[in-house]
Structure formats: structure tokens, C-alpha cells
Motif scaffolding. Structure first.
Motif, PDB file in Angstrom:
ATOM      1  N   SER A  37     -56.142  60.264 -98.430  1.00 24.31           N
ATOM      2  CA  SER A  37     -55.314  59.842 -99.234  1.00 24.31           C
ATOM      3  C   SER A  37     -54.740  58.854 -98.074  1.00 24.31           C
ATOM      4  CB  SER A  37     -54.010  61.055 -99.261  1.00 24.31           C
ATOM      5  OG  SER A  37     -53.586  59.955-100.483  1.00 24.31           O
ATOM      6  N   TYR A  38     -54.025  57.526 -98.348  1.00 27.39           N
ATOM      7  CA  TYR A  38     -53.532  56.105 -98.161  1.00 27.39           C
ATOM      8  C   TYR A  38     -52.137  55.885 -98.776  1.00 27.39           C
ATOM      9  CZ  TYR A  38     -57.480  56.735 -94.128  1.00 27.39           C
ATOM     10  OH  TYR A  38     -58.044  56.798 -93.697  1.00 27.39           O
ATOM     11  N   LEU A  39     -51.015  55.928 -97.761  1.00 29.31           N
ATOM     12  CA  LEU A  39     -50.212  55.176 -98.654  1.00 29.31           C
ATOM     13  C   LEU A  39     -50.186  53.596 -98.834  1.00 29.31           C
ATOM     14  CD1 LEU A  39     -46.996  56.586 -97.254  1.00 29.31           C
ATOM     15  CD2 LEU A  39     -48.036  56.319-100.031  1.00 29.31           C
ATOM     16  N   SER A  40     -50.189  52.934-100.238  1.00 32.96           N
ATOM     17  CA  SER A  40     -50.709  51.675-100.002  1.00 32.96           C
ATOM     18  C   SER A  40     -49.836  50.600 -99.074  1.00 32.96           C
ATOM     19  CB  SER A  40     -50.145  51.207-101.548  1.00 32.96           C
ATOM     20  OG  SER A  40     -50.750  49.780-101.735  1.00 32.96           O
ATOM     21  N   HIS A  41     -48.425  51.080 -98.908  1.00 34.75           N
ATOM     22  CA  HIS A  41     -48.021  49.904 -97.832  1.00 34.75           C
ATOM     23  C   HIS A  41     -48.121  49.718 -97.135  1.00 34.75           C
ATOM     24  CE1 HIS A  41     -45.028  53.774 -97.853  1.00 34.75           C
ATOM     25  NE2 HIS A  41     -45.004  53.180 -97.001  1.00 34.75           N
ATOM     26  N   ARG A  42     -49.118  51.042 -96.508  1.00 31.06           N
ATOM     27  CA  ARG A  42     -49.621  51.087 -95.076  1.00 31.06           C
ATOM     28  C   ARG A  42     -50.458  50.015 -94.754  1.00 31.06           C
ATOM     29  NH1 ARG A  42     -46.316  54.515 -92.217  1.00 31.06           N
ATOM     30  NH2 ARG A  42     -48.569  54.367 -89.861  1.00 31.06           N
ATOM     31  N   VAL A  43     -51.936  50.715 -95.997  1.00 34.68           N
ATOM     32  CA  VAL A  43     -52.370  49.761 -95.650  1.00 34.68           C
ATOM     33  C   VAL A  43     -52.793  48.158 -95.426  1.00 34.68           C
ATOM     34  CG1 VAL A  43     -54.606  49.099 -97.247  1.00 34.68           C
ATOM     35  CG2 VAL A  43     -54.345  51.402 -96.793  1.00 34.68           C
ATOM     36  N   ILE A  44     -51.725  47.713 -96.695  1.00 33.68           N
ATOM     37  CA  ILE A  44     -50.985  46.593 -96.756  1.00 33.68           C
ATOM     38  C   ILE A  44     -50.243  45.980 -95.542  1.00 33.68           C
ATOM     39  CG2 ILE A  44     -49.328  44.566 -97.616  1.00 33.68           C
ATOM     40  CD1 ILE A  44     -49.651  46.005-100.193  1.00 33.68           C
ATOM     41  N   TRP A  45     -49.376  46.683 -95.133  1.00 30.30           N
ATOM     42  CA  TRP A  45     -49.113  46.378 -93.521  1.00 30.30           C
ATOM     43  C   TRP A  45     -50.562  46.300 -92.578  1.00 30.30           C
ATOM     44  CZ3 TRP A  45     -44.377  46.273 -91.115  1.00 30.30           C
ATOM     45  CH2 TRP A  45     -44.334  45.781 -89.506  1.00 30.30           C
ATOM     46  N   ALA A  46     -51.592  47.112 -92.980  1.00 31.48           N
ATOM     47  CA  ALA A  46     -52.386  46.735 -92.012  1.00 31.48           C
ATOM     48  C   ALA A  46     -53.289  45.518 -92.228  1.00 31.48           C
ATOM     49  CB  ALA A  46     -53.392  48.086 -91.904  1.00 31.48           C
ATOM     50  N   GLY A  92     -54.785  52.314-106.092  1.00 32.58           N
ATOM     51  CA  GLY A  92     -53.884  52.852-105.961  1.00 32.58           C
ATOM     52  C   GLY A  92     -53.380  53.394-107.536  1.00 32.58           C
ATOM     53  N   THR A  93     -52.942  54.802-106.760  1.00 33.29           N
ATOM     54  CA  THR A  93     -52.037  54.937-108.342  1.00 33.29           C
ATOM     55  C   THR A  93     -50.234  55.270-107.385  1.00 33.29           C
ATOM     56  OG1 THR A  93     -52.957  57.386-107.343  1.00 33.29           O
ATOM     57  CG2 THR A  93     -54.307  55.941-109.210  1.00 33.29           C
ATOM     58  N   VAL A  94     -49.293  55.645-109.063  1.00 38.19           N
ATOM     59  CA  VAL A  94     -48.188  55.839-108.604  1.00 38.19           C
ATOM     60  C   VAL A  94     -48.296  57.484-108.013  1.00 38.19           C
ATOM     61  CG1 VAL A  94     -45.632  55.796-108.647  1.00 38.19           C
ATOM     62  CG2 VAL A  94     -47.390  54.169-109.554  1.00 38.19           C
ATOM     63  N   SER A  95     -47.487  58.187-106.754  1.00 38.28           N
ATOM     64  CA  SER A  95     -47.255  59.199-106.917  1.00 38.28           C
ATOM     65  C   SER A  95     -46.151  59.821-107.550  1.00 38.28           C
ATOM     66  CB  SER A  95     -47.747  59.492-104.979  1.00 38.28           C
ATOM     67  OG  SER A  95     -46.218  59.364-104.761  1.00 38.28           O
ATOM     68  N   ASN A  96     -46.453  61.586-107.849  1.00 42.01           N
ATOM     69  CA  ASN A  96     -45.507  61.844-108.331  1.00 42.01           C
ATOM     70  C   ASN A  96     -44.413  61.664-107.479  1.00 42.01           C
ATOM     71  OD1 ASN A  96     -45.036  63.318-106.409  1.00 42.01           O
ATOM     72  ND2 ASN A  96     -44.986  65.481-107.063  1.00 42.01           N
ATOM     73  N   ARG A  97     -44.064  60.902-106.133  1.00 48.27           N
ATOM     74  CA  ARG A  97     -42.438  60.339-105.367  1.00 48.27           C
ATOM     75  C   ARG A  97     -42.492  58.901-105.503  1.00 48.27           C
ATOM     76  NH1 ARG A  97     -41.792  63.697 -99.910  1.00 48.27           N
ATOM     77  NH2 ARG A  97     -41.577  66.088-101.301  1.00 48.27           N
ATOM     78  N   GLY A  98     -43.369  58.335-106.452  1.00 44.42           N
ATOM     79  CA  GLY A  98     -42.875  56.886-106.559  1.00 44.42           C
ATOM     80  C   GLY A  98     -44.095  56.026-105.707  1.00 44.42           C
ATOM     81  N   TYR A  99     -44.340  56.535-104.936  1.00 48.60           N
ATOM     82  CA  TYR A  99     -45.326  55.630-104.142  1.00 48.60           C
ATOM     83  C   TYR A  99     -46.826  55.431-104.574  1.00 48.60           C
ATOM     84  CZ  TYR A  99     -41.551  56.573-100.457  1.00 48.60           C
ATOM     85  OH  TYR A  99     -40.958  56.945 -99.748  1.00 48.60           O
ATOM     86  N   LEU A 100     -47.321  54.280-104.137  1.00 48.08           N
ATOM     87  CA  LEU A 100     -48.858  53.785-104.659  1.00 48.08           C
ATOM     88  C   LEU A 100     -49.770  53.836-103.513  1.00 48.08           C
ATOM     89  CD1 LEU A 100     -49.820  52.198-106.506  1.00 48.08           C
ATOM     90  CD2 LEU A 100     -49.899  50.102-105.120  1.00 48.08           C
ATOM     91  N   ARG A 101     -49.869  54.827-104.569  1.00 46.63           N
ATOM     92  CA  ARG A 101     -51.480  55.649-103.097  1.00 46.63           C
ATOM     93  C   ARG A 101     -52.442  55.578-103.349  1.00 46.63           C
ATOM     94  NH1 ARG A 101     -50.227  60.362-100.309  1.00 46.63           N
ATOM     95  NH2 ARG A 101     -47.681  60.887-100.797  1.00 46.63           N
ATOM     96  N   LEU A 102     -53.430  55.421-102.375  1.00 51.71           N
ATOM     97  CA  LEU A 102     -54.716  55.353-103.053  1.00 51.71           C
ATOM     98  C   LEU A 102     -55.662  55.982-101.569  1.00 51.71           C
ATOM     99  CD1 LEU A 102     -56.594  52.864-100.757  1.00 51.71           C
ATOM    100  CD2 LEU A 102     -54.261  51.803-101.136  1.00 51.71           C
ATOM    101  N   LYS A 103     -57.360  56.229-102.455  1.00 49.36           N
ATOM    102  CA  LYS A 103     -58.079  57.104-101.557  1.00 49.36           C
ATOM    103  C   LYS A 103     -59.106  56.197-100.869  1.00 49.36           C
ATOM    104  CE  LYS A 103     -59.275  60.739-102.040  1.00 49.36           C
ATOM    105  NZ  LYS A 103     -59.329  62.647-102.865  1.00 49.36           N
ATOM    106  N   ILE A 104     -59.086  56.825-100.095  1.00 47.82           N
ATOM    107  CA  ILE A 104     -60.653  55.248 -99.042  1.00 47.82           C
ATOM    108  C   ILE A 104     -61.283  56.750 -98.533  1.00 47.82           C
ATOM    109  CG2 ILE A 104     -61.322  53.958 -97.744  1.00 47.82           C
ATOM    110  CD1 ILE A 104     -57.976  52.674 -97.511  1.00 47.82           C
ATOM    111  N   GLN A 105     -62.710  56.543 -98.629  1.00 47.30           N
ATOM    112  CA  GLN A 105     -63.728  57.573 -97.823  1.00 47.30           C
ATOM    113  C   GLN A 105     -62.939  59.184 -97.848  1.00 47.30           C
ATOM    114  OE1 GLN A 105     -63.704  55.623 -93.604  1.00 47.30           O
ATOM    115  NE2 GLN A 105     -65.044  54.370 -94.412  1.00 47.30           N
ATOM    116  N   ASP A 106     -62.902  59.531 -99.426  1.00 47.64           N
ATOM    117  CA  ASP A 106     -61.956  61.035 -99.552  1.00 47.64           C
ATOM    118  C   ASP A 106     -61.090  60.988 -98.535  1.00 47.64           C
ATOM    119  OD1 ASP A 106     -64.337  61.607-101.284  1.00 47.64           O
ATOM    120  OD2 ASP A 106     -65.038  61.947 -99.360  1.00 47.64           O
TER     121      ASP A 106
END
Length: 91
Positions: A73-82, A57-71
Motif C-alpha cells: 500500500s502506498y499513499l497516492s500523494h507520495r507516489v505523485i511526489w516521486a 487509488g481508493t479513499v481510506s477511512n482517514r480520507g487519504y488516497l491509497r493505492l496498491k503496487i506489487q501487494d
């Protein structure tokens, strides 16, 4: 880029193939993947060099960690929850 809020097309088992999660540190790490899962040998080499074993992941301009999976975008905290609970968060 709008973050994906949890989709049926990305299964929890697929997330577990892609990432490891350490609940003690909160770190989401890219796992090694077989060369066959890449479109080319160069894609595999680049992934191994740039991502494998590193924080996802990378930090977005809003301060959230985001990552790309299969083109997508996902918020990292949602992936971690899952990964942690075995299902996508409902909200």
C-alpha cells in the motif's frame, strides 16, 4: 494496511511505467502494460478492463488516497511526489 513511505525496491522508473500524472488536474492514471507483465492472460484482461486509463487509488477511512503496487500500500500523494520530483519524499 500501513502505507509504504518510499522504498528502494520500487524505483521511480517503475512508477513511470505504471502511472501517468497530470500536474494540472492532480490525477494519477494507470497506464497500459504489456501482457507479459502479468501472471496470466486473465490478469491482463481484468487489469485492462478495470484499471487501465482510470484514476489510481481508493479513499481510506482517514480520507487519504491509497493505492496498491506489487501487494504493498502506498499513499497516492507520495507516489505523485516521486513521479514529479524523481525521488521518494524523505518524510
Amino acid at each position: 494496511m500501513k502505507a509504504n513511505k518510499g522504498r528502494d525496491d520500487l524505483s521511480i522508473s517503475r512508477l513511470r511505467e505504471l502511472f501517468s500524472y497530470d500536474p494540472n488536474t492532480g490525477e494519477l492514471i494507470w497506464k497500459e502494460r504489456p501482457v507479459e507483465t502479468f501472471k496470466s492472460k486473465a490478469g491482463y484482461v481484468n487489469f485492462m478492463r478495470d484499471f487501465c486509463g482510470r484514476s489510481a487509488g481508493t479513499v481510506s477511512n482517514r480520507g487519504y488516497l491509497r493505492l496498491k503496487i506489487q501487494d504493498r500500500s502506498y499513499l497516492s500523494h507520495r507516489v505523485i511526489w516521486a513521479l514529479f520530483y524523481g525521488e521518494w519524499p524523505s518524510a
